[in-house]
Design a protein around this motif. Structure first.
Motif, short mmCIF file in Angstrom:
data_model
loop_
_atom_site.label_atom_id
_atom_site.label_comp_id
_atom_site.label_asym_id
_atom_site.label_seq_id
_atom_site.Cartn_x
_atom_site.Cartn_y
_atom_site.Cartn_z
N ALA A 138 59.82 23.42 -0.15
CA ALA A 138 58.58 24.15 -0.41
C ALA A 138 58.74 24.93 -1.70
CB ALA A 138 58.27 25.11 0.74
N ASP A 139 57.60 25.25 -2.34
CA ASP A 139 57.64 26.19 -3.45
C ASP A 139 58.02 27.56 -2.90
OD1 ASP A 139 56.84 24.20 -5.20
OD2 ASP A 139 54.71 24.61 -4.84
N ARG A 140 58.43 28.43 -3.78
CA ARG A 140 58.89 29.75 -3.32
C ARG A 140 57.82 30.46 -2.50
NH1 ARG A 140 60.57 34.87 -6.86
NH2 ARG A 140 58.99 34.01 -8.22
N GLU A 141 56.57 30.31 -2.92
CA GLU A 141 55.48 30.98 -2.20
C GLU A 141 55.21 30.35 -0.84
OE1 GLU A 141 55.36 29.73 -5.21
OE2 GLU A 141 55.39 31.54 -6.46
N ILE A 179 57.64 29.13 1.30
CA ILE A 179 58.80 29.12 2.19
C ILE A 179 58.49 29.81 3.52
CG2 ILE A 179 61.11 30.10 2.50
CD1 ILE A 179 61.71 29.38 -0.37
N ALA A 180 57.78 30.93 3.49
CA ALA A 180 57.48 31.65 4.73
C ALA A 180 56.68 30.77 5.69
CB ALA A 180 56.72 32.94 4.42
N ALA A 181 55.69 30.05 5.16
CA ALA A 181 54.87 29.17 6.00
C ALA A 181 55.71 28.02 6.55
CB ALA A 181 53.68 28.64 5.21
N ALA A 182 56.61 27.48 5.73
CA ALA A 182 57.46 26.37 6.19
C ALA A 182 58.40 26.83 7.30
CB ALA A 182 58.26 25.81 5.01
N VAL A 183 58.92 28.04 7.19
CA VAL A 183 59.79 28.59 8.23
C VAL A 183 59.01 28.76 9.54
CG1 VAL A 183 61.05 30.66 8.95
CG2 VAL A 183 61.39 29.72 6.66
N ALA A 184 57.81 29.33 9.44
CA ALA A 184 56.99 29.54 10.64
C ALA A 184 56.65 28.22 11.32
CB ALA A 184 55.72 30.30 10.26
N ALA A 185 56.29 27.21 10.52
CA ALA A 185 55.92 25.91 11.08
C ALA A 185 57.10 25.25 11.78
CB ALA A 185 55.37 25.01 9.98
#
Length: 369
Positions: free
Chosen positions: A290-293, A295-301
């Protein structure tokens, strides 16, 4: 009366003389070959370049090939390479130090470190990111240029080295059974998100925003710079997911030497994209990029997936099948030997294809920026 001459005595004498002559010729040939055997890095380079040898020919012709295991960070790579070379029939040994007057040829993973005194003959295996904002001193490239061979894990690095007049061979890191270590027993995986590495403002900004993304929640986190030993193994055992964030802001490559042990020890990995397309694409479907912005969404998913545990196992199996270190090293051994300071880039593996070329170009552009 004189005794009659034996008819066979003259023939026997001639045979003995012939055998002696053949033996002398064989000894002279052996002596010539021993004298002609290349000694030292420069002689090895000339010797194999003239013979259009393969990398495997070079490795198998070195009489005393040694792997230097002098870095706790890269020790697992040395062990994986040793096991792989053994499986491929390359005679060698592993040593924790290097005598000052050694005549052996060493494979070094720490050629870039100024305090490491170089032997007369060595193969430089680079696992550092040469394309980032970090300024590398000129002696590093001089050392690579003087090596018998240069190996590198990244096509982008290879492009940058070529621009500095050093030709390198692509030898990526990959799965090897020796990477796995016995983990301590834990009651449960109580760490949702693990980060291992030195913290700086760039990394802290991403880590601080993990709980603010869409679908995010308050995570049990472990941020640690203990990158080796028992602390690291305990972190693997406790963690469900790890994030990989680049230290530098441009020209960053995937921190493969940190990511691979996470995968082997069944930790889900979410990583910031790198500028080397080959590295990222080689682990597509194994690591979430993921792009840096994002990463949080990728972790949650990832943490919300009902099949999280099964998918971790599936990703490990994909990693074993697609990224076997043995295959990477074997393909490298089939390539033609090139003198590192011969000018121009070494051709990339056919498997890399257009993605490798794109990654190399991106890395070179980032380094020049």
């Amino acid at each position: 009366m004189a005794p009659p001459k034996r008819a066979g005595r003259g023939v026997t004498s001639r045979k003995r003389a012939l055998y002696a002559a053949l033996l002398l010729a064989a000894l002279l040939l052996c002596a010539w070959r021993l004298r002609a055997r290349p000694r030292g890095g420069a002689a090895l380079r000339r010797y194999f370049a003239r013979r259009n040898a393969t990398v495997g020919d070079v490795l198998n012709s070195i009489e005393d090939l040694r792997l230097l295991d002098n870095s706790p960070i890269f020790s697992y790579v040395v062990q994986a390479l040793s096991a792989t070379l053994t499986e491929l029939g390359v005679r060698h040994s592993v040593h924790p130090d290097m005598p000052p007057d050694t005549a052996a040829t060493y494979i070094l993973l720490t050629t870039h470190e100024a305090h490491v005194k170089l032997p007369g003959s060595y193969i430089a295996y680079n696992l550092e990111q040469l394309t980032t904002d970090k300024e590398w001193q000129g002696f590093v490239f001089d050392r690579y240029g003087a090596a018998v061979m240069v190996w590198d894990f990244s096509p982008a690095n290879i492009a940058l080295l070529a621009a500095r007049g050093v030709r390198a061979l692509h030898v990526p890191l990959g799965y090897a059974p020796t990477i796995a270590r016995p983990l301590p027993e834990v009651a449960a995986k109580d760490v949702d998100v693990l980060f291992i590495g030195t913290l700086n403002a760039r990394r802290m900004q991403v880590l601080g925003g993990l709980s603010a993304g869409p679908g995010a929640r308050a995570y049990a986190t472990l941020f640690s710079d203990h990158t080796r030993g028992d602390d690291l193994l305990l972190a693997y055992a406790r963690s469900k997911l790890a994030v990989n964030i680049h230290y530098f802001g441009s020209g960053q490559l995937l921190e493969v030497h940190r990511v691979l042990p996470l995968l082997v020890h069944r930790v889900w990995v979410v990583s910031e994209r790198s500028t080397d397309a080959w590295l990222d694409e080689s682990l597509a479907g194994i690591v979430d990029f993921a792009d840096r912005e994002g990463i949080a969404a990728a972790v949650a998913a990832a943490l919300a997936r009902p099949d999280f545990g099964a998918e971790v196992e599936a990703r490990l199996e994909r990693f074993k099948a697609r990224c076997a270190y043995r295959d990477y090293v074997r393909r490298a051994m089939e390539r033609r030997y090139v003198v590192p300071d011969g000018g121009g880039p070494a051709p990339l593996p056919a498997a890399a294809g257009a993605a490798a070329a794109a990654g190399a170009a991106a890395g070179a552009a980032a380094a020049a920026a």
